[in-house]
Design an enzyme around this catalytic site. Structure first.
Site, PDB file in Angstrom:
ATOM      1  N   GLU A 178       0.657  -1.245  -0.144  1.00 30.92           N
ATOM      2  CA  GLU A 178       0.179  -0.038  -0.112  1.00 30.92           C
ATOM      3  C   GLU A 178       0.801   1.385  -0.209  1.00 30.92           C
ATOM      4  O   GLU A 178       0.561   2.280  -0.650  1.00 30.92           O
ATOM      5  CB  GLU A 178      -1.013  -0.065   1.104  1.00 30.92           C
ATOM      6  CG  GLU A 178      -2.102  -1.221   1.175  1.00 30.92           C
ATOM      7  CD  GLU A 178      -2.776  -1.257  -0.041  1.00 30.92           C
ATOM      8  OE1 GLU A 178      -3.073  -0.365  -0.950  1.00 30.92           O
ATOM      9  OE2 GLU A 178      -3.188  -2.589  -0.570  1.00 30.92           O
TER      10      GLU A 178
ATOM     11  N   HIS B 166       2.145   1.960  -3.375  1.00 28.12           N
ATOM     12  CA  HIS B 166       1.038   2.798  -4.150  1.00 28.12           C
ATOM     13  C   HIS B 166       1.173   4.145  -4.041  1.00 28.12           C
ATOM     14  O   HIS B 166       0.878   5.181  -4.859  1.00 28.12           O
ATOM     15  CB  HIS B 166      -0.421   2.287  -3.887  1.00 28.12           C
ATOM     16  CG  HIS B 166      -0.842   1.160  -4.447  1.00 28.12           C
ATOM     17  ND1 HIS B 166      -1.064   1.045  -6.040  1.00 28.12           N
ATOM     18  CD2 HIS B 166      -1.272  -0.182  -4.089  1.00 28.12           C
ATOM     19  CE1 HIS B 166      -1.560  -0.133  -6.154  1.00 28.12           C
ATOM     20  NE2 HIS B 166      -1.746  -0.937  -5.010  1.00 28.12           N
TER      21      HIS B 166
END
Length: 180
Positions: free
Chosen positions: A145, A148
């Site tokens: 994450e 990202h």
């Protein structure tokens, strides 16, 4: 978050690769963003649960914010984590290989090598600084994450050959869906 089915009106559209928004580095969340966070975080969790997934970063729903949500649901019970301005502070010397997938690259999976453990600092919804030490699946999810938020997809950790095979397959599937 309850395990009740979310209202589909609460769901956010998931941005699909190769959308350029997924390759952009996000900006830090500021105090001026707090109201936006209160509105969007519950919708991000609803979207993630409905997908279904275990993590979702703001760029995946078209937001330029350093924000991610995670819930591994240990013991099949919700355990949501909201990460605002997360930063990897420390990584282990040991590495682990784990199969990864991504809601922005649906149906595609590959083994990715990452540090086996991480220490991550972040702010919670109340603006309090938190630190989490993780290994196993949580360490992988945190790194995925946070990647990202830096414009990095899990396929960017693969060889050019594997990455191109996955992305070509996605484009082909997208084309087939449009024609049917």
């Amino acid at each position: 978050m309850t395990s009740d089915k979310p209202d589909t009106a609460d769901l956010l559209p998931i941005v699909m690769a190769p959308d350029p928004r997924l390759k952009a580095k996000t900006r830090l969340v500021t105090e001026a963003d707090r109201e936006t966070l209160r509105r969007v975080v519950p919708r991000m969790f609803a979207t993630m649960y409905a997908a279904p997934g275990i993590g979702l970063a703001a760029p995946q729903v078209g937001l330029d914010l350093r924000l991610a949500v995670i819930d591994l649901q240990p013991d099949d019970k919700p355990a949501p984590i909201t990460l605002i301005n997360p930063k990897i502070e420390k990584v282990s010397e040991d590495h682990a290989i784990r199969e990864e997938g991504c809601l922005s690259i649906p149906g595609q999976y590959a083994n990715v090598t990452r540090p086996a453990g991480v220490t991550v600092s972040y702010e919670d919804m109340d603006g309090n600084r938190q630190v989490i030490e993780a290994d196993g699946l949580l360490a992988t999810c945190l790194q995925h994450e946070i990647d990202h938020l830096d414009g990095v997809l899990f396929v960017d950790h693969l060889s050019a050959l594997k990455r191109n095979m996955i992305l070509r397959k996605m484009v082909k599937e997208k084309r087939l869906k449009k024609s049917s």
